[in-house]
Design a protein around this motif. Structure first.
Motif, mmCIF file in Angstrom:
data_model
loop_
_atom_site.group_PDB
_atom_site.id
_atom_site.type_symbol
_atom_site.label_atom_id
_atom_site.label_comp_id
_atom_site.label_asym_id
_atom_site.label_seq_id
_atom_site.Cartn_x
_atom_site.Cartn_y
_atom_site.Cartn_z
ATOM 1 N N ILE A 136 36.701 7.916 94.783
ATOM 2 C CA ILE A 136 35.510 8.042 95.622
ATOM 3 C C ILE A 136 35.914 7.976 97.089
ATOM 4 N N PRO A 137 35.121 8.573 97.962
ATOM 5 C CA PRO A 137 35.444 8.507 99.395
ATOM 6 C C PRO A 137 35.213 7.106 99.961
ATOM 7 N N LYS A 138 35.885 6.840 101.072
ATOM 8 C CA LYS A 138 35.782 5.534 101.727
ATOM 9 C C LYS A 138 34.325 5.173 102.037
ATOM 10 N N GLU A 139 33.524 6.162 102.390
ATOM 11 C CA GLU A 139 32.115 5.915 102.727
ATOM 12 C C GLU A 139 31.355 5.305 101.542
ATOM 13 N N THR A 140 31.718 5.716 100.326
ATOM 14 C CA THR A 140 31.058 5.175 99.136
ATOM 15 C C THR A 140 31.486 3.731 98.891
ATOM 16 N N VAL A 141 32.751 3.444 99.129
ATOM 17 C CA VAL A 141 33.237 2.063 98.955
ATOM 18 C C VAL A 141 32.508 1.121 99.906
ATOM 19 N N LEU A 142 32.182 1.599 101.092
ATOM 20 C CA LEU A 142 31.551 0.752 102.102
ATOM 21 C C LEU A 142 30.035 0.656 101.963
ATOM 22 N N ASP A 143 29.442 1.438 101.072
ATOM 23 C CA ASP A 143 27.997 1.441 100.864
ATOM 24 C C ASP A 143 27.719 0.863 99.480
ATOM 25 N N MET A 144 27.296 -0.399 99.434
ATOM 26 C CA MET A 144 27.151 -1.106 98.151
ATOM 27 C C MET A 144 26.158 -0.428 97.211
ATOM 28 N N ALA A 145 25.104 0.154 97.738
ATOM 29 C CA ALA A 145 24.132 0.828 96.871
ATOM 30 C C ALA A 145 24.782 2.049 96.215
ATOM 31 N N ARG A 146 25.493 2.847 96.994
ATOM 32 C CA ARG A 146 26.177 4.023 96.444
ATOM 33 C C ARG A 146 27.273 3.606 95.464
ATOM 34 N N LEU A 147 28.020 2.570 95.831
ATOM 35 C CA LEU A 147 29.104 2.094 94.972
ATOM 36 C C LEU A 147 28.557 1.620 93.628
ATOM 37 N N SER A 148 27.486 0.864 93.643
ATOM 38 C CA SER A 148 26.915 0.374 92.382
ATOM 39 C C SER A 148 26.418 1.534 91.521
ATOM 40 N N ARG A 149 25.870 2.579 92.135
ATOM 41 C CA ARG A 149 25.423 3.748 91.374
ATOM 42 C C ARG A 149 26.605 4.470 90.723
ATOM 43 N N VAL A 150 27.730 4.573 91.440
ATOM 44 C CA VAL A 150 28.921 5.217 90.872
ATOM 45 C C VAL A 150 29.429 4.420 89.669
ATOM 46 N N ILE A 151 29.485 3.115 89.800
ATOM 47 C CA ILE A 151 29.970 2.267 88.703
ATOM 48 C C ILE A 151 29.112 2.481 87.456
ATOM 49 N N GLU A 152 27.795 2.532 87.649
ATOM 50 C CA GLU A 152 26.897 2.743 86.512
ATOM 51 C C GLU A 152 27.013 4.166 85.964
ATOM 52 N N ARG A 153 26.933 5.154 86.832
ATOM 53 C CA ARG A 153 26.930 6.558 86.410
ATOM 54 C C ARG A 153 28.209 6.947 85.683
ATOM 55 N N GLU A 154 29.362 6.428 86.161
ATOM 56 C CA GLU A 154 30.652 6.788 85.580
ATOM 57 C C GLU A 154 31.077 5.869 84.434
ATOM 58 N N ASN A 155 30.241 4.877 84.111
ATOM 59 C CA ASN A 155 30.562 3.919 83.041
ATOM 60 C C ASN A 155 31.948 3.309 83.240
ATOM 61 N N ILE A 156 32.175 2.771 84.411
ATOM 62 C CA ILE A 156 33.467 2.170 84.745
ATOM 63 C C ILE A 156 33.711 0.985 83.813
ATOM 64 N N SER A 157 34.923 0.944 83.237
ATOM 65 C CA SER A 157 35.242 -0.150 82.317
ATOM 66 C C SER A 157 36.316 -1.089 82.870
ATOM 67 N N ILE A 158 37.124 -0.600 83.831
ATOM 68 C CA ILE A 158 38.165 -1.433 84.444
ATOM 69 C C ILE A 158 38.066 -1.281 85.952
ATOM 70 N N LEU A 159 38.083 -2.420 86.638
ATOM 71 C CA LEU A 159 37.893 -2.397 88.088
ATOM 72 C C LEU A 159 38.768 -3.453 88.751
ATOM 73 N N MET A 160 39.612 -3.011 89.687
ATOM 74 C CA MET A 160 40.350 -3.945 90.536
ATOM 75 C C MET A 160 39.595 -3.982 91.863
ATOM 76 N N ILE A 161 39.149 -5.167 92.257
ATOM 77 C CA ILE A 161 38.239 -5.287 93.397
ATOM 78 C C ILE A 161 38.506 -6.592 94.133
ATOM 79 N N THR A 162 38.287 -6.594 95.425
ATOM 80 C CA THR A 162 38.431 -7.840 96.184
ATOM 81 C C THR A 162 37.273 -8.772 95.831
ATOM 82 N N THR A 163 37.505 -10.049 95.998
ATOM 83 C CA THR A 163 36.473 -11.038 95.693
ATOM 84 C C THR A 163 35.232 -10.816 96.552
ATOM 85 N N ALA A 164 35.425 -10.550 97.832
ATOM 86 C CA ALA A 164 34.279 -10.354 98.737
ATOM 87 C C ALA A 164 33.428 -9.163 98.301
ATOM 88 N N LEU A 165 34.076 -8.055 97.965
ATOM 89 C CA LEU A 165 33.346 -6.868 97.533
ATOM 90 C C LEU A 165 32.637 -7.123 96.201
#
Length: 184
Positions: A136-165
């Protein structure tokens, strides 16, 4: 990997320090490489002519101790330093591990910038295990609403993420994490 948004001086340091002889880039970034005084051969990934010089494959098998990637530190404590990542390092991180198994049914979301070592987990974890990789583009990573939609839409099963994010996602839309089976 070099981020084209890095300052020219940083790129110059990478080129000098690494001794790179070949740079794989895009036509639109060629002038930037030249400005950063890259002295080797520039191969343009988006120009078909770049692929006709020598079509032979690399000699195989590769030595597992051979360098697969050179990733530079942020340089916050001084000059950025190159960290060699071997083929064995990558394999140990994503194949036959004691903390995670990645399967063909998995979908990994690449949140990290490709110049960071965490991206190697996303990329090689998916490629070497037959899983799907979502970039995903950097803009999506920085937009929590867009990021959450991608996670749901793509059925993400594994995620490496910072604690803050992670905490921001939980605060905004904890349901978006329901498809995850592993969070690191």
């Amino acid at each position: 990997p070099i981020d084209p948004e890095h300052p020219i001086q940083r790129m110059q340091h990478f080129f000098r320090d690494s001794g790179a002889k070949v740079l794989l880039t895009q036509r639109k970034l060629k002038a930037l490489a030249e400005e950063a005084e890259f002295k080797g051969v520039i191969v343009l990934a988006d120009e078909e002519e770049s692929y006709h010089a020598d079509a032979r494959n690399l000699a195989l098998p590769l030595d597992s101790a051979a360098m697969a990637n050179l990733t530079y530190t942020s340089g916050t404590t001084g000059t950025p330093k190159g960290n060699i990542v071997t083929h064995a390092n990558i394999l140990r991180t994503v194949k036959g591990t004691n903390y995670l198994s990645i399967t063909e049914q998995d979908t990994i979301l690449g949140l990290s910038n490709y110049v960071f070592d965490a991206f190697m987990f996303d990329m090689f974890g998916s490629l070497l295990n037959g899983a799907k990789l979502v970039l995903i583009p950097k803009e999506t990573v920085l937009d929590m609403a867009r990021l959450s939609r991608v996670i749901e839409r793509e059925n993400i099963s594994i995620l490496m993420i910072t604690t803050a994010l992670f905490h921001l996602l939980v605060d905004l839309n904890p349901a978006c994490l329901s498809t995850l089976r592993k969070i690191m």
